[in-house]
Design an enzyme around this catalytic site. Structure first.
Site, short mmCIF file in Angstrom:
data_model
loop_
_atom_site.label_atom_id
_atom_site.label_comp_id
_atom_site.label_asym_id
_atom_site.label_seq_id
_atom_site.Cartn_x
_atom_site.Cartn_y
_atom_site.Cartn_z
NE ARG A 109 -2.98 0.33 3.33
CZ ARG A 109 -2.61 0.94 4.47
NH1 ARG A 109 -2.35 2.22 4.48
NH2 ARG A 109 -2.50 0.24 5.59
CE1 TYR B 183 -16.58 9.40 -16.84
CE2 TYR B 183 -15.58 9.71 -14.69
CZ TYR B 183 -16.28 8.92 -15.59
OH TYR B 183 -16.68 7.66 -15.22
CG ASP C 1 -8.97 14.68 -16.28
OD1 ASP C 1 -8.26 14.15 -17.15
OD2 ASP C 1 -9.94 14.10 -15.74
CE LYS D 169 -11.40 6.75 -19.38
NZ LYS D 169 -12.30 5.69 -18.95
N1 PLP Z 1 -11.25 11.88 -16.36
C1 PLP Z 1 -11.75 11.73 -17.60
C2 PLP Z 1 -11.57 12.83 -18.61
C3 PLP Z 1 -12.42 10.56 -17.95
O1 PLP Z 1 -12.90 10.42 -19.20
C4 PLP Z 1 -12.59 9.53 -16.97
C5 PLP Z 1 -13.31 8.29 -17.29
O2 PLP Z 1 -13.91 8.15 -18.34
C6 PLP Z 1 -12.06 9.74 -15.69
C7 PLP Z 1 -11.40 10.92 -15.42
C8 PLP Z 1 -12.22 8.69 -14.63
O3 PLP Z 1 -11.29 7.66 -14.85
P1 PLP Z 1 -11.49 6.15 -14.37
O4 PLP Z 1 -12.66 5.58 -15.09
O5 PLP Z 1 -10.17 5.51 -14.70
O6 PLP Z 1 -11.73 6.18 -12.90
#
Ligand code: PLP
Length: 447
Positions: A95, A148, A231, A256
């Site tokens: 962890r 998101y 992000d 992604k």
């Molecule tokens: N940020 C963006 C732009 C996303 O498209 C996503 C998920 O689709 C996330 C964060 C969240 O990521 P995760 O699904 O790996 O938790």
């Protein structure tokens, strides 16, 4: 269609200037490209029987040679004393630290020129852990919109339960919108974080990272530093480098493009060593780190990251061009179609190195229809694209943001941001662009 190379000159120059760092690996005085280092950086095969790839350290805990050694490892890990020059960062418990996680974190720093990196069990755990570290009750988070759906829910519905307010500004390409959100008196006095998602999911709208950094600096005081967190999932880590533009932290859903094969869930946060140390402290207590196997899979994925992202972006350019001229398509949201008169054009030119591989569009709806039936007919007719959420993988995906990824976003917010029933989001993979275009063409015929 605008050529991405001429558009992206400013961003490319800034990135290469950032490469000239004292500790960056070089060959004959020349900095090595990140893609050259993805197969080796941070791993010594001779510590693992000569294995060219790191083994998976599938273990929860690590054996100390003596009680004194265990005590010393804990003193360093808990920040009770600094590490001596020749003292190793001892392995304690997965962890806290694990060789696969550490090699991965070192390698990921190279693309963003970050001092340090923390990898997480998901993009959401990266964002949530980082925000819990940066924010306190009474603070306000100012954020771009759209976000998101999961991030939107976290900021608007979970953080307020802990006394953290929020104020959104539209990813409109206009710096005035950021200034207006920040100028509200209860925001200006309490803002602790400016959170930006650019390009935004699902509309590809762009936010000026430099303008957010300038606003954060103006609002910072000696006792309260306003942080900018970006992000960077849609274009990073190859095609946009927010840390080079002055952002404090960059965040990823590594599920992604970084993972890239739709076979794992992970996230990452990168930035200066002191901030990442704090984020890792919060991660340790929440237990939101990535496990050894996921870290190993991500190391494998990083080896092909550049070729994948470049090929996907090339395919997306062809797909976007096809959609833009199709009579059943009302509008395409894609950075490569921005005209000089569009609000996002200058931002793209300044901060993006590619148009990426996300293409969103509205199907043309019949009169009196909100477009959901037309969008569903299109989605159900696809044969090569998979109908699934997520993005950035080797296979092309199509989804319906209004009822799927962004279903959690309040209805009025969805509509205000253009996330309507006629919208479809595509993630372009590695299939032949001709085959993808043929699939889109036959599915559009059913609309
Ligand atoms: N940020 C963006 C732009 C996303 O498209 C996503 C998920 O689709 C996330 C964060 C969240 O990521 P995760 O699904 O790996 O938790």
């Amino acid at each position: 269609m605008t050529g991405q190379s001429s558009l992206a000159d400013g961003a490319r120059r800034a990135y290469h200037d950032g490469m000239i760092q004292d500790d960056y690996p070089t060959l004959d005085g020349r900095p090595l490209s990140p893609e050259s280092l993805m197969m080796s950086y941070g791993y010594d095969p001779h510590l693992s029987e000569g294995a060219v790839k790191p083994p998976i350290f599938q273990t929860s805990t690590f054996v100390f040679r003596s009680a004194e050694e265990g005590k010393a490892f804990f003193e360093i890990a808990m920040g009770e004393r600094p590490r001596g020059a020749a003292e190793p960062m001892g392995l304690i418990y997965s962890r806290l630290n694990n060789p696969n996680l550490e090699i991965l974190e070192d390698r990921l720093t190279l693309w963003d020129r970050a001092e340090a990196c923390a990898v997480f069990s998901s993009g959401m755990s990266a964002i949530a852990t980082t925000l819990l570290y940066l924010l306190n009750p009474g603070d306000v988070i100012v954020h771009s919109e759209p976000l998101y759906g999961g991030t939107d829910y976290l900021i608007k519905r979970i953080l307020p339960r802990f006394g953290i307010g929020n104020a959104g500004f539209r990813a409109s390409g206009r710096a005035e919108d950021i200034q207006t959100a920040l100028a509200q008196p209860e925001v200006a006095e309490r803002v602790a974080v400016i959170f930006v998602e650019t390009p935004a999911n699902p509309t590809n709208a762009l936010v000026d990272i430099g303008a957010c950094v300038a606003a954060a600096r103006l609002l910072s005081t000696p006792t309260r530093r306003v942080r900018v967190a970006v992000d960077n999932t849609f274009l990073g880590p190859l095609f946009q480098h927010p840390l080079q533009m002055g952002a404090d932290l960059v965040l990823y859903s590594a599920t992604k493009f970084i993972g890239g094969h739709s076979d794992l869930i992970a996230g990452a946060c990168l930035g200066p060593a002191d901030l990442i140390e704090g984020v890792k402290g919060m991660r340790l207590m929440l237990g939101t780190m990535a496990d050894a196997h996921t870290s190993w899979l991500l190391l494998r994925s990083l080896e092909t990251l550049k070729v994948r992202m470049e090929a996907q972006a090339a395919g997306a350019r062809r797909v976007a061009r096809f959609l833009a001229q199709h009579p059943k398509v009302e509008r395409v949201y894609y950075p490569g179609l921005l005209a000089p008169s569009d609000a996002g054009y200058d931002i793209f030119k300044k901060q993006c190195l590619s148009t990426g591989s996300m293409v969103t569009f509205n199907v043309r709806a019949m009169e009196g229809s909100d477009g959901e039936a037309e969008a569903f007919r299109f989605l159900n007719a696809l044969k090569l694209f998979h109908l699934a959420v997520s993005l950035g993988g080797t296979e092309s995906l199509a989804e319906h943001p209004y009822t799927m990824t962004h279903a959690d976003v309040a209805l009025e917010d969805r509509l205000a941001m253009g996330i309507t029933p006629k919208m479809v989001r595509l993630s372009i993979g590695l299939e032949s662009p001709e085959d993808l275009i043929a699939d889109l063409g036959q599915a559009l015929r059913s609309v």
